[in-house]
Write an enzyme that holds these catalytic residues in place. Structure first.
Site, PDB file in Angstrom:
ATOM      1  N   LEU A  39      81.420  69.969  55.633  1.00 49.56           N
ATOM      2  CA  LEU A  39      81.987  68.632  55.891  1.00 49.56           C
ATOM      3  C   LEU A  39      80.939  67.553  55.628  1.00 49.56           C
ATOM      4  O   LEU A  39      79.857  67.570  56.217  1.00 49.56           O
ATOM      5  CB  LEU A  39      82.465  68.526  57.339  1.00 49.56           C
ATOM      6  CG  LEU A  39      83.497  69.566  57.791  1.00 49.56           C
ATOM      7  CD1 LEU A  39      84.051  69.175  59.161  1.00 49.56           C
ATOM      8  CD2 LEU A  39      84.625  69.728  56.778  1.00 49.56           C
ATOM      9  N   ARG A  46      74.778  54.481  60.483  1.00 51.07           N
ATOM     10  CA  ARG A  46      73.557  54.250  61.261  1.00 51.07           C
ATOM     11  C   ARG A  46      72.270  54.509  60.478  1.00 51.07           C
ATOM     12  O   ARG A  46      71.189  54.200  60.952  1.00 51.07           O
ATOM     13  CB  ARG A  46      73.589  55.107  62.538  1.00 51.07           C
ATOM     14  CG  ARG A  46      74.430  54.463  63.629  1.00 51.07           C
ATOM     15  CD  ARG A  46      74.611  55.387  64.797  1.00 51.07           C
ATOM     16  NE  ARG A  46      75.592  56.443  64.495  1.00 51.07           N
ATOM     17  CZ  ARG A  46      75.813  57.494  65.273  1.00 51.07           C
ATOM     18  NH1 ARG A  46      75.118  57.650  66.379  1.00 51.07           N
ATOM     19  NH2 ARG A  46      76.719  58.389  64.939  1.00 51.07           N
ATOM     20  N   GLY A 111      88.887  62.846  61.787  1.00 48.06           N
ATOM     21  CA  GLY A 111      88.333  63.865  62.678  1.00 48.06           C
ATOM     22  C   GLY A 111      87.979  65.142  61.939  1.00 48.06           C
ATOM     23  O   GLY A 111      88.398  65.377  60.806  1.00 48.06           O
ATOM     24  N   ARG A 346      50.680  66.281  38.645  1.00 51.76           N
ATOM     25  CA  ARG A 346      52.069  65.833  38.448  1.00 51.76           C
ATOM     26  C   ARG A 346      52.889  66.930  37.763  1.00 51.76           C
ATOM     27  O   ARG A 346      52.335  67.933  37.294  1.00 51.76           O
ATOM     28  CB  ARG A 346      52.060  64.539  37.641  1.00 51.76           C
ATOM     29  CG  ARG A 346      51.460  63.371  38.446  1.00 51.76           C
ATOM     30  CD  ARG A 346      51.306  62.127  37.606  1.00 51.76           C
ATOM     31  NE  ARG A 346      52.525  61.777  36.929  1.00 51.76           N
ATOM     32  CZ  ARG A 346      52.586  61.049  35.815  1.00 51.76           C
ATOM     33  NH1 ARG A 346      51.467  60.609  35.254  1.00 51.76           N
ATOM     34  NH2 ARG A 346      53.745  60.761  35.264  1.00 51.76           N
ATOM     35  N   ASN A 390      34.975  71.766  29.344  1.00 47.23           N
ATOM     36  CA  ASN A 390      34.510  70.832  30.366  1.00 47.23           C
ATOM     37  C   ASN A 390      34.961  69.420  29.991  1.00 47.23           C
ATOM     38  O   ASN A 390      34.693  68.953  28.879  1.00 47.23           O
ATOM     39  CB  ASN A 390      32.977  70.875  30.438  1.00 47.23           C
ATOM     40  CG  ASN A 390      32.473  70.033  31.589  1.00 47.23           C
ATOM     41  OD1 ASN A 390      32.357  70.495  32.710  1.00 47.23           O
ATOM     42  ND2 ASN A 390      32.182  68.768  31.302  1.00 47.23           N
ATOM     43  N   TYR A 400      50.298  58.009  24.983  1.00 45.38           N
ATOM     44  CA  TYR A 400      51.510  57.182  24.954  1.00 45.38           C
ATOM     45  C   TYR A 400      51.243  55.902  24.186  1.00 45.38           C
ATOM     46  O   TYR A 400      50.228  55.239  24.431  1.00 45.38           O
ATOM     47  CB  TYR A 400      51.876  56.870  26.417  1.00 45.38           C
ATOM     48  CG  TYR A 400      53.170  56.157  26.639  1.00 45.38           C
ATOM     49  CD1 TYR A 400      54.350  56.584  26.027  1.00 45.38           C
ATOM     50  CD2 TYR A 400      53.241  55.063  27.507  1.00 45.38           C
ATOM     51  CE1 TYR A 400      55.552  55.942  26.267  1.00 45.38           C
ATOM     52  CE2 TYR A 400      54.441  54.417  27.753  1.00 45.38           C
ATOM     53  CZ  TYR A 400      55.599  54.854  27.132  1.00 45.38           C
ATOM     54  OH  TYR A 400      56.783  54.216  27.370  1.00 45.38           O
ATOM     55  N   ARG A 453      31.811  56.294  17.897  1.00 45.70           N
ATOM     56  CA  ARG A 453      31.554  55.014  18.552  1.00 45.70           C
ATOM     57  C   ARG A 453      30.460  54.330  17.741  1.00 45.70           C
ATOM     58  O   ARG A 453      29.788  54.982  16.927  1.00 45.70           O
ATOM     59  CB  ARG A 453      31.077  55.209  19.995  1.00 45.70           C
ATOM     60  CG  ARG A 453      29.915  56.184  20.152  1.00 45.70           C
ATOM     61  CD  ARG A 453      29.317  56.108  21.526  1.00 45.70           C
ATOM     62  NE  ARG A 453      28.794  57.346  22.030  1.00 45.70           N
ATOM     63  CZ  ARG A 453      27.566  57.833  21.774  1.00 45.70           C
ATOM     64  NH1 ARG A 453      26.747  57.205  20.942  1.00 45.70           N
ATOM     65  NH2 ARG A 453      27.169  58.954  22.308  1.00 45.70           N
TER      66      ARG A 453
HETATM   67  C1  UD1 Z   1      80.863  66.961  66.697  1.00 49.49           C
HETATM   68  C2  UD1 Z   1      81.704  67.821  67.653  1.00 49.49           C
HETATM   69  C3  UD1 Z   1      81.029  67.865  69.012  1.00 49.49           C
HETATM   70  C4  UD1 Z   1      79.608  68.371  68.879  1.00 49.49           C
HETATM   71  C5  UD1 Z   1      78.844  67.526  67.882  1.00 49.49           C
HETATM   72  C6  UD1 Z   1      77.496  68.153  67.599  1.00 49.49           C
HETATM   73  C7  UD1 Z   1      84.016  67.477  67.013  1.00 49.49           C
HETATM   74  C8  UD1 Z   1      85.277  66.780  67.320  1.00 49.49           C
HETATM   75  N1  UD1 Z   1      83.008  67.232  67.808  1.00 49.49           N
HETATM   76  O1  UD1 Z   1      80.895  65.633  67.203  1.00 49.49           O
HETATM   77  O2  UD1 Z   1      81.743  68.742  69.881  1.00 49.49           O
HETATM   78  O3  UD1 Z   1      78.976  68.365  70.147  1.00 49.49           O
HETATM   79  O4  UD1 Z   1      79.552  67.471  66.619  1.00 49.49           O
HETATM   80  O5  UD1 Z   1      76.717  67.294  66.835  1.00 49.49           O
HETATM   81  O6  UD1 Z   1      83.975  68.260  66.070  1.00 49.49           O
HETATM   82  N2  UD1 Z   1      83.317  64.547  59.408  1.00 49.49           N
HETATM   83  C9  UD1 Z   1      84.202  64.485  58.354  1.00 49.49           C
HETATM   84  N3  UD1 Z   1      85.392  63.846  58.549  1.00 49.49           N
HETATM   85  C10 UD1 Z   1      85.757  63.297  59.733  1.00 49.49           C
HETATM   86  C11 UD1 Z   1      84.832  63.365  60.790  1.00 49.49           C
HETATM   87  C12 UD1 Z   1      83.633  63.999  60.602  1.00 49.49           C
HETATM   88  O7  UD1 Z   1      83.909  64.997  57.266  1.00 49.49           O
HETATM   89  O8  UD1 Z   1      86.865  62.768  59.814  1.00 49.49           O
HETATM   90  C13 UD1 Z   1      82.029  65.256  59.201  1.00 49.49           C
HETATM   91  C14 UD1 Z   1      80.833  64.337  59.312  1.00 49.49           C
HETATM   92  O9  UD1 Z   1      80.438  63.892  58.027  1.00 49.49           O
HETATM   93  C15 UD1 Z   1      79.785  65.271  59.885  1.00 49.49           C
HETATM   94  C16 UD1 Z   1      80.590  66.261  60.727  1.00 49.49           C
HETATM   95  O10 UD1 Z   1      81.898  66.208  60.232  1.00 49.49           O
HETATM   96  O11 UD1 Z   1      79.126  66.007  58.859  1.00 49.49           O
HETATM   97  C17 UD1 Z   1      80.545  65.940  62.225  1.00 49.49           C
HETATM   98  O12 UD1 Z   1      81.136  64.688  62.488  1.00 49.49           O
HETATM   99  P1  UD1 Z   1      80.609  63.728  63.622  1.00 49.49           P
HETATM  100  O13 UD1 Z   1      81.433  62.502  63.602  1.00 49.49           O
HETATM  101  O14 UD1 Z   1      79.153  63.568  63.533  1.00 49.49           O
HETATM  102  O15 UD1 Z   1      80.985  64.561  64.944  1.00 49.49           O
HETATM  103  P2  UD1 Z   1      80.366  64.330  66.373  1.00 49.49           P
HETATM  104  O16 UD1 Z   1      81.006  63.157  67.006  1.00 49.49           O
HETATM  105  O17 UD1 Z   1      78.893  64.349  66.277  1.00 49.49           O
END
Ligand code: UD1
Ligand code: MG
Length: 473
Positions: A39, A46, A111, A346, A390, A400, A453
C-alpha cells in the site's frame, strides 16, 4: 462459513526478485503461492516535500524499494502495488525495482481495507496475501515470513503486534479469553482500552481463500468513516476463523510520516547494517560516524576510520583501509588498498590490489591496476591506469571539452610527474616518464620521457638590475 466466490482472473506475471536476494526459507513443505500487496496510496503531507513520501530514501534507496525487497525475500511470487491517482513517480520506481509488478490505483484514500480492495482483481488464486505498508520500511523479511507461517498453520489472519513505548495513535490489540478478538483504532478506543500498549503494526497476512470476503465484510462505521484493514480481525472472528498474532520489536515497525521519523528509521537501519558488517569482519573506529548504503559490501579485515560515506554500489575487498573523511559511491576497491584521508571515489571506479589513493584525490569511471599510487591532489576520470603507475601530486586527466568525455589510457609502470595534464583522448605507453607540469596532448611511446612545457630560461642578475632601476625613481 461464507466464502464469496471470486471470479477467476488471468494470472499476474510472476515476479522474479532481483539477483542477490536470498529468500527466507519457508517452514511448510508444500509451496504456498504468495501475493504481496504493497500500500502506497497515502499522501504523506507531513513530509513537506515535492517528492512522494515512499520515494524518500533510507540507506541509499527508497522506502518503497526496501519494502519490495523484504516481501521478495519472504517469498512473494507476485506483487501488486496500490498507489493514489497521479503518482507517476511512485509507479516508475515500482517498475524499476519490480518490472512485472501490477499497479492498482485507489481513487480516493478511503482507508487501508479499501486500498487492498483496489487490487481485488489480483487477489484470486493465492494461498497467502501479504499486505505491506510502503511507509513501514524496516520490517525484516523474516517477520513477513513469520506471518506466512501462521497462515500455513491454519490461521485465516495473521497480524503483527508490538509493544509501543507510546501507544497514542496506534490501533490496539483487544484480547478476549486469551485470544485476539479485534483491533481498535486509536480514535475509536473506549477509555479503559487507552492504556493497552500492545499495538497493531498495520501490515498483516490473510489466507487467500478468505481474503476478499473478509475485506468486503468491513464497514466504515467508525470515528474516521474509513474502511479499516485492522477490522479484518473482528470479521474473521465473527466467522469463527482463527487469528494469529506475531510480534516484532517496535523499532522494526516504525512508520514514517515526517522527516524526524525518517531520521529515526535511518539510524535504526544504519545500526543494523553496521552490526552485519562488524559480524563479517569489519572494524569501524567509530561506527556512529560512518554512513553505509543498503548494499555496501565488505571483505574481511577491513578498517574504516571515522566520517566516511558509502553511497550505493560500493564493494570493499579484504584488508582495505578507508581513512577519515572519504566519500565513495559506485566504486569497487581491491584487496589491500588504502583510500583517503579525504578521497573521493565516484561511480565506475575500480581499484586493483594494493592501490593507494591519498588526500584530495578524485577518481571517476576509471580502472586502476594493482599497486597504482595517486597519493595527493589528483583527478583521474574516464581512464585506464596500468599496474604500478605513479600519479604525481596535482596531475589530472582532462577528460571533457564541455560536450564530450574522452578516455585516457596509461600503461604499466608509468611515472606521471606532478601537475601534469593528460589531455584526452591520449595514450601513454608503459614505462614512460611524464615531466612535471607537462600538458600532454599527443600519445607517448613506451619508456620515453616527455617534456611538454616551455624550457626554463634564466637571465643572470636580471632581478638585481630590476630592483636597482626601481630604487632610482
Ligand atoms: C494503521 C493501522 C493501525 C496501526 C498503524 C501502524 C489501519 C486502519 N490502521 O494506521 O491499526 O496501528 O497503521 O502504523 O489500518 N493507505 C492507502 N490508502 C488509504 C489509507 C492508507 O494506501 O486509503 C496506505 C498508506 O499509504 C500507508 C498505509 O496504508 O502506507 C497505512 O496508512 P496510514 O494512514 O498511515 O494508517 P495509520 O493511521 O497509521
Ligand atoms: Mg501510518
Amino acid at each position: 462459513m461464507d466464502i464469496v466466490a471470486v471470479q477467476a482472473n488471468p494470472p499476474l506475471p510472476a515476479w522474479a526478485p532481483p539477483a542477490g536476494l536470498d529468500p527466507v526459507p519457508m517452514k511448510s513443505s508444500a509451496k504456498r503461492r504468495c501475493l504481496a500487496v504493497v500500500l502506497a496510496a497515502g499522501e504523506g503531507k507531513r513530509m513537506r516535500s515535492e517528492r512522494p513520501k515512499v520515494l524518500h530514501e533510507l540507506a541509499g534507496r527508497s522506502m518503497l524499494a526496501h519494502v519490495l525487497g523484504a516481501v521478495g525475500k519472504a517469498g512473494a511470487d507476485t506483487l501488486a502495488i496500490v498507489v493514489g491517482p497521479d503518482q507517476d513517480e511512485v509507479v516508475a520506481e515500482a517498475k524499476r525495482f519490480a518490472p512485472t509488478a501490477e499497479i492498482f490505483i485507489q481513487p480516493a484514500p478511503l482507508g487501508t481495507a479499501n486500498a487492498v480492495l483496489a487490487a481485488k482483481t489480483a487477489l484470486a488464486g493465492f494461498d497467502d496475501i501479504l499486505i505491506a505498508f510502503a511507509d513501514t520500511p524496516l520490517v525484516a523479511p523474516e517477520t513477513f515470513a513469520k506471518l506466512r507461517h501462521a497462515l500455513a498453520e491454519s490461521h485465516a489472519v495473521a497480524v503483527l503486534g508490538f509493544e509501543a513505548s507510546d501507544p497514542a495513535g496506534y490501533g490496539r490489540l483487544i484480547f478476549e479469553d486469551g485470544a485476539l478478538a479485534a483491533i481498535r483504532e486509536d480514535k475509536d478506543l473506549r477509555e479503559k482500552e487507552r492504556r493497552l500498549t500492545l499495538c497493531n503494526a498495520g501490515l498483516m497476512a490473510i489466507e487467500g481463500a478468505h481474503c476478499v470476503a473478509l475485506l468486503e465484510a468491513i464497514g466504515k462505521t467508525n470515528a474516521q468513516g474509513e474502511y479499516y484493514l485492522s477490522d479484518a480481525v473482528a470479521a474473521a472472528r465473527r466467522r469463527g476463523l482463527e487469528v494469529a498474532v506475531v510480534s516484532a520489536p517496535e523499532e522494526e515497525v516504525l512508520g514514517i510520516n515526517d522527516r524526524r521519523q525518517l531520521a529515526a528509521a535511518e539510524s535504526v537501519l544504519q545500526a543494523r547494517l553496521k552490526a552485519k558488517a562488524m559480524a563479517s569482519g569489519v572494524t569501524f573506529l567509530d561506527p556512529e560516524r560512518v554512513h553505509l548504503s543498503y548494499d555496501t559490501a565488505f571483505g574481511r579485515d577491513v578498517t574504516i576510520e571515522p566520517d566516511v560515506f558509502f553511497g550505493p554500489r560500493v564493494k570493499i575487498g579484504d584488508g582495505v583501509l578507508v581513512r577519515a573523511f572519504s566519500h565513495l559511491e559506485g566504486a569497487e576497491v581491491g584487496p589491500g588498498a588504502v583510500v583517503g584521508p579525504f578521497a573521493r571515489l565516484r561511480p565506475g571506479t575500480a581499484l586493483g590490489e594494493n592501490v593507494h589513493i591519498g588526500n584530495f584525490v578524485e577518481v571517476k569511471a576509471a580502472t586502476l591496476g594493482a599497486g597504482v599510487k595517486a597519493n595527493h591532489l589528483a583527478y583521474v576520470g574516464d581512464a585506464t591506469i596500468g599496474a604500478g603507475t605513479n600519479i604525481g601530486a596535482g596531475a589530472i586527466t582532462c577528460n571533457y571539452d564541455g560536450f564530450t568525455k574522452f578516455h585516457t589510457e596509461v600503461g604499466k609502470g608509468v611515472f606521471v610527474g606532478a601537475n601534469a595534464a593528460l589531455v584526452a583522448p591520449v595514450k601513454i605507453g608503459a614505462g614512460a616518464y611524464i615531466a612535471s607540469g607537462s600538458v600532454v596532448t599527443d600519445d607517448v611511446a613506451a619508456d620515453a620521457l616527455v617534456v611538454a612545457r616551455a624550457r626554463q630560461v634564466e637571465k643572470p642578475f636580471w632581478a638585481k638590475a630590476f630592483r636597482a632601476k626601481h630604487r632610482k625613481v
